[in-house]
Scaffold this active site. Structure first.
Site, short mmCIF file in Angstrom:
data_model
loop_
_atom_site.label_atom_id
_atom_site.label_comp_id
_atom_site.label_asym_id
_atom_site.label_seq_id
_atom_site.Cartn_x
_atom_site.Cartn_y
_atom_site.Cartn_z
N HIS A 144 0.81 -1.22 0.00
CA HIS A 144 0.00 0.00 0.00
C HIS A 144 0.84 1.27 0.00
CE1 HIS A 144 -3.75 -2.27 1.74
NE2 HIS A 144 -3.42 -2.65 0.52
N CYS A 182 3.15 12.46 -7.95
CA CYS A 182 2.34 13.44 -8.68
C CYS A 182 0.96 12.83 -8.92
CB CYS A 182 3.04 13.77 -10.00
SG CYS A 182 2.03 14.82 -11.07
P1 NAD Z 1 -7.35 -3.08 9.98
O1 NAD Z 1 -7.30 -1.83 10.82
O2 NAD Z 1 -8.51 -3.31 9.11
O3 NAD Z 1 -7.17 -4.34 10.91
C1 NAD Z 1 -6.27 -4.36 11.95
C2 NAD Z 1 -6.34 -5.74 12.58
O4 NAD Z 1 -5.32 -5.82 13.57
C3 NAD Z 1 -7.68 -6.04 13.24
O5 NAD Z 1 -8.12 -7.31 12.80
C4 NAD Z 1 -7.34 -6.06 14.75
O6 NAD Z 1 -8.09 -7.04 15.44
C5 NAD Z 1 -5.86 -6.44 14.71
N1 NAD Z 1 -5.07 -5.97 15.85
C6 NAD Z 1 -5.18 -4.80 16.51
N2 NAD Z 1 -4.21 -4.69 17.43
C7 NAD Z 1 -3.47 -5.84 17.35
C8 NAD Z 1 -2.33 -6.32 18.05
N3 NAD Z 1 -1.74 -5.61 19.03
N4 NAD Z 1 -1.84 -7.53 17.69
C9 NAD Z 1 -2.43 -8.28 16.72
N5 NAD Z 1 -3.51 -7.86 16.03
C10 NAD Z 1 -4.03 -6.66 16.35
O7 NAD Z 1 -6.00 -3.02 9.18
P2 NAD Z 1 -5.61 -3.68 7.84
O8 NAD Z 1 -6.27 -5.00 7.72
O9 NAD Z 1 -4.16 -3.55 7.82
O10 NAD Z 1 -6.23 -2.76 6.66
C11 NAD Z 1 -6.55 -1.42 6.75
C12 NAD Z 1 -5.82 -0.54 5.74
O11 NAD Z 1 -5.41 0.67 6.40
C13 NAD Z 1 -4.55 -1.13 5.21
O12 NAD Z 1 -4.36 -0.64 3.95
C14 NAD Z 1 -3.45 -0.54 6.06
O13 NAD Z 1 -2.25 -0.35 5.41
C15 NAD Z 1 -3.97 0.83 6.36
N6 NAD Z 1 -3.43 1.28 7.68
C16 NAD Z 1 -2.06 1.29 7.90
C17 NAD Z 1 -1.55 1.65 9.13
C18 NAD Z 1 -0.05 1.61 9.35
O14 NAD Z 1 0.72 1.74 8.40
N7 NAD Z 1 0.42 1.40 10.60
C19 NAD Z 1 -2.40 2.03 10.16
C20 NAD Z 1 -3.79 2.05 9.90
C21 NAD Z 1 -4.28 1.66 8.66
#
Ligand code: NAD
Length: 251
Positions: free
Chosen positions: A125, A133
């Protein structure tokens, strides 16, 4: 290490990991939650609670209000810059040293795997510390020195946007091709801290399983779907992954 709250690791999985040839790891927002970066569901906190993700993370949102979207990502970028890799990120660096081959795929945009020391991270992602751009999608440099919101492309004067994949957009083709090849080849597939709701990454685990790989899920949420998992561990990644490495390899 405090192991009271951690689920036991079956002998069968220990044996599988010791014999593994190619381990693929897919990480999502949950692995960075213990670094203080809110997951997708949590992140519209504070100032931003009045906005839905569709108002912030889609091409249409950027067309409608580029300054709002740029400011939101600037805020998120600062949160991510200040965050530090947690024991889960470090455990994956360790894992890569223990198995013959490991491919690390992440949906995260925060760069924490690289800061922990993981090499060759496949970013599905994009990365919030890069920009491109909006007209031609090519990378833009020097945007951090700009005072415009959003900055302008030095080549065509188009708007500069965050170097991430928004809802409704295609994944970068090279990263996706590498990921798909790894999913076809692996004998163990880990899904860590992802809700497995976002395609195409959501289908990686079922596809790996169909091809005979052992699939392991680590997630805090017991409701996370996917009947495909062979091993499900309902635990925080930052506590569980170091425990797993220590149990299997004694380090
Ligand atoms: P999501 O937020 O949909 O899911 C996060 C998952 O992590 C959930 O199922 C939750 O139960 C689990 N979780 C929460 N805390 C945890 C822990 N301590 N240990 C293990 N599991 C835990 O995220 P997603 O599926 O990655 O998709 C959402 C989109 O948003 C993606 O594209 C992602 O890249 C983006 N995003 C990225 C970031 C980042 O770069 N840190 C943060 C937020 C969202």
């Amino acid at each position: 290490m405090q192991t009271n709250d951690l689920p036991p690791i079956p002998e069968s999985l220990i044996g599988t990991l010791l014999a593994a040839r190619h381990v693929v790891v897919l990480t999502g927002a949950g692995i960075s939650a213990e670094s203080g970066i809110p997951t997708f569901r949590d992140r519209a906190e504070g100032l931003w609670t009045k906005y839905a993700m569709e108002d912030l993370s889609t091409p249409a949102a950027f067309r409608r209000d580029p300054a709002l979207v740029w400011d939101w990502y600037a805020h998120l970028r600062e949160t991510m810059r200040q965050a530090q890799p947690n024991p889960a990120h470090h455990a994956l660096v360790e894992l890569a040293q223990r198995v013959p081959r490991m491919t690390l795929l992440t949906q995260n945009i925060d760069g924490l795997h690289q800061r922990a020391g993981s090499a060759d991270v496949i970013e599905l992602h994009g990365n919030i510390f890069r920009a491109k751009c909006d007209s031609d999608g090519e990378p833009v440099e020097g945007w951090e020195q700009s005072h415009e919101t959003p900055p302008r492309c030095p080549r065509c004067d188009g708007l500069v946007r965050p170097g991430v994949v928004w809802f409704g957009e295609h994944l970068p083709s090279a990263a996706l091709a590498t990921a798909e090849a790894a999913v076809r080849d692996c004998d163990v597939f880990f899904s860590i801290g992802t809700s497995s709701e976002v395609e195409p990454a959501a289908s990686f685990a079922p596809r790996a399983l169909d091809r005979g790989a052992t699939v392991v899920m680590v997630n805090l949420d017991v409701r996370t779907s996917a009947a495909a998992w062979l091993y499900r561990f309902h635990a925080k990644a930052g506590g569980f992954l170091p425990f797993l490495i220590q149990t299997v390899w004694g380090v």
